[in-house]
Design a protein around this motif. Structure first.
Motif, short mmCIF file in Angstrom:
data_model
loop_
_atom_site.label_atom_id
_atom_site.label_comp_id
_atom_site.label_asym_id
_atom_site.label_seq_id
_atom_site.Cartn_x
_atom_site.Cartn_y
_atom_site.Cartn_z
N VAL A 105 1.07 -1.15 -0.17
CA VAL A 105 0.21 0.17 0.14
C VAL A 105 1.12 1.59 0.36
O VAL A 105 2.00 0.74 0.62
CB VAL A 105 -1.27 -0.06 1.51
N THR A 106 0.76 2.70 -0.50
CA THR A 106 1.16 3.54 -1.46
C THR A 106 0.55 4.04 -0.58
O THR A 106 -0.91 4.73 0.06
CB THR A 106 1.22 3.30 -2.64
N GLN A 107 1.37 4.79 0.87
CA GLN A 107 1.30 5.70 2.01
C GLN A 107 1.01 6.92 1.26
O GLN A 107 2.22 7.62 1.01
CB GLN A 107 1.87 5.57 3.05
N LEU B 236 0.16 5.87 9.84
CA LEU B 236 -0.57 4.66 9.59
C LEU B 236 -1.22 4.36 10.94
O LEU B 236 -0.63 4.54 12.10
CB LEU B 236 0.78 3.42 9.44
N ILE B 237 -1.84 3.93 10.98
CA ILE B 237 -3.32 3.29 12.16
C ILE B 237 -3.22 2.28 12.36
O ILE B 237 -3.95 1.57 11.34
CB ILE B 237 -4.13 4.20 12.70
N ILE B 238 -2.78 1.74 12.48
CA ILE B 238 -3.02 0.38 13.71
C ILE B 238 -4.18 -0.46 14.30
O ILE B 238 -2.99 -0.20 15.91
CB ILE B 238 -1.62 -0.87 13.27
N THR B 239 -4.59 -1.46 14.15
CA THR B 239 -5.25 -2.03 15.41
C THR B 239 -5.86 -3.25 15.19
O THR B 239 -5.75 -3.77 13.58
CB THR B 239 -6.90 -0.92 15.77
N LEU C 31 -10.36 2.20 15.15
CA LEU C 31 -10.03 3.10 14.77
C LEU C 31 -10.42 4.83 14.17
O LEU C 31 -10.02 5.86 14.49
CB LEU C 31 -9.69 2.54 12.75
N PHE D 113 -9.07 2.22 5.89
CA PHE D 113 -8.48 1.49 4.75
C PHE D 113 -8.51 0.49 4.10
O PHE D 113 -9.01 -0.38 3.48
CB PHE D 113 -7.44 2.25 3.64
N VAL E 121 -6.54 -7.29 6.66
CA VAL E 121 -6.18 -8.67 6.86
C VAL E 121 -6.46 -8.70 7.87
O VAL E 121 -7.56 -8.85 9.00
CB VAL E 121 -5.06 -8.76 6.62
N LEU F 272 -7.12 -7.05 2.28
CA LEU F 272 -5.35 -7.29 1.93
C LEU F 272 -4.64 -7.74 1.88
O LEU F 272 -3.97 -8.23 1.21
CB LEU F 272 -4.92 -6.20 2.91
N THR G 273 -6.92 -7.40 11.70
CA THR G 273 -6.03 -6.65 12.08
C THR G 273 -6.53 -5.55 11.06
O THR G 273 -6.72 -5.37 9.70
CB THR G 273 -4.82 -6.55 11.91
N LEU H 255 -6.21 -1.18 9.09
CA LEU H 255 -5.39 0.18 9.07
C LEU H 255 -5.76 1.22 8.53
O LEU H 255 -7.15 0.47 8.13
CB LEU H 255 -4.31 -0.40 7.92
#
Lengths: 329, 329
Positions: free
Chosen positions: A37-39, A45-48, A79, A87, A90, A123, A139, A141
């Motif tokens: 994924v191009t940021q 980037l936020i992850i949970t 999030l 966005f 997984v 993803l 997970t 994102l």
């Protein structure tokens, strides 16, 4: 190992999960070992991550599309509580042998519906066998402007205390699910049960709060427990007026019959609303955000010096909370 | 629900998992609902996920530190096969009641050791109860220069076919673990078993291949199966010379006694080496990368027009592979 009930892993992915990744070129139709994924510049980037387990978080007989949606939505709610725009996600899916292809089709259908509703894409994932319960680990994102993720630790003395939506419906819905609350209206019982089975994460609301909220998180452990987390991380005291806590008509009906249900409502959890604090000068902005998102946002207390969370009755006395937040552990 | 065997979820996180997140400010000591990571310009985010389940991928009696390391390493291996530099991971841990605090301490110790070895940080997680087997789902995150992730789909006709390390040790190690291969040396048996229990992901090697490899992935399903994935995605034929496949001394010993073990070696899986194709003009670069990383990298075949993977014996006849790759499903 082949299963009588369903095709092999690769075929399952091709039929049911690859279509969920069709909107993201970097997911490579789930035919590779990773996604890219191009940021965008200026975004963090936020992850949970959250897992749900059969017989702990849901029952085997629950509708598969709702199991899927709840597994995804609890992550999207995390999030939202951090002000992030989701966005993608997984998923690790550990499937007991009894799960058949029709179940998986319905499960994937639930994910497809929620992807469309919330603007997220699958993803990647892993599908494996479980010799025990069904387990789903997701997970999720998202993105936030750099350095702007809403923290539990952001609350300040003098802030107002706010919560979105209505509180307690899911906890009461679980009681309905278990055969309780028979005295209230059939339609109200159905609404409560639905709120328990399929939460509404505040995906649109959360990111709009970035410019006004100080401390924030979603309400998953229970209103009192989650404001307790904010109070602890922020080293402040949070006082909530029980009478100000927003209730649905169904919860109001239930409470009229059983005033002691207030403890369940405030401690029960699974609300998946956004709990936040904000300075009084943000009230007009918050009212505007409420209109824009068509979301009820209610001021329910204040942030003061001290520590911990207290819930006060109309006379200003603390309400005794029998439990300090629901934990599945 | 409290457990006699171990502290509650929050206390477990504080004691054992928060220290694993100490190196990343955005992980907020695992005291919030999400982590934030500022991405560098010009880098893509690379995401992979894999779950391991007790009685499917490992046994309850396996050493907890090795269970942890393998769960993390299979994910790091996926990133290595994509040319990505890993930076962090999140973990969902579903714990049966029988798991006690000493087990968790050892498990977290395995993660701490691997974090130091591979330069990654815990960014978040979820700990919940399992009424069945232990399940560990890890999502690993890395970076690659934008648009440069190595793909299965990159192989081109005329490429050389390469693999790192030695192949088949883990498959033979599983046979040792199950009481087989008693005729070979004790030390060799121990080495094979260790390769099965704790793979060595090619974390340094993978990112160095970005400028020379065309098609790539890690070897997890088996050498033949994974080159089959590359061939399929790239719409080419891949021919592997069985005699060129790199073997450890232990695998050579085992094969001397049982020539038919070649099928296990080529199909067995769990090698966690990097399989890739590259143009012949990259041979000098690959030799240099092998020296620099002190990694054996062996040319084992060619990419040709056509479809599928074939493994050829010294006379050029195809070796019959009884199975087309191990699947846990």
């Amino acid at each position: 190992m082949p299963h009588a009930n369903r095709p092999g892993e690769f075929e399952l992915i091709r039929r049911y999960f690859a279509p969920l990744a069709a909107g993201c070129a970097g997911a490579l139709s789930l035919t590779d070992d990773a996604a890219f994924v191009t940021q965008r510049d200026g975004q963090d980037l936020i992850i949970t991550t959250d897992a749900v387990v059969e017989a702990v978080h849901f029952l085997a007989a629950d509708p598969p599309d709702l199991i899927a949606r709840k597994a995804l939505r609890v992550n999207l709610s995390d999030l939202a509580g951090k002000g992030a725009v989701p966005f993608g996600y997984v998923m690790d899916l550990c499937l007991p042998d009894a799960i058949d292809e029709a179940w998986i089709a319905a499960f994937a259908g639930g994910l497809a519906a929620d992807q469309a509703e919330f603007g997220v894409q699958a993803l990647g994932g892993d599908t494996t066998r479980s010799p025990g319960p069904l387990m789903i680990a997701i997970t999720a994102l998202g993105n936030c402007p750099t350095g702007r993720m809403l923290l539990r630790a952001g609350a300040r003395v003098g802030d107002d205390v706010w919560v979105s939506g209505t509180i307690g419906d899911a906890a009461l819905g679980l009681m309905v699910q278990r055969g309780g609350l028979t005295e209230i209206d059939q339609a109200e019982r159905a609404m409560l049960r639905r709120r328990y089975l399929c939460p509404e994460p505040r995906v649109r609301l959360g990111p709009l709060l970035i410019n006004c909220a100080h401390g924030a998180c979603d309400v998953s452990d229970g209103l009192a427990a989650d404001f307790g987390h904010i109070a602890e991380a922020s080293r402040v005291a949070i006082r909530i007026e029980a009478a100000a806590v927003p209730l649905s008509a169904a919860a109001t009906s239930a409470l009229a019959n059983h005033p002691d249900l207030m403890v369940e409502i405030i401690s029960g959890g699974d609300d998946y609303e956004v709990a936040f604090t904000a300075p009084p000068e943000s009230r007009a902005d918050i009212a505007q955000i409420a209109r824009e998102t068509e979301t009820r946002i209610t001021r329910i207390g204040v942030v003061a010096q001290g520590r911990g969370v207290s819930v006060l009755d109309r006379a200003g006395f603390p309400v005794t909370l029998q439990k300090s937040g629901y934990t599945h552990f």
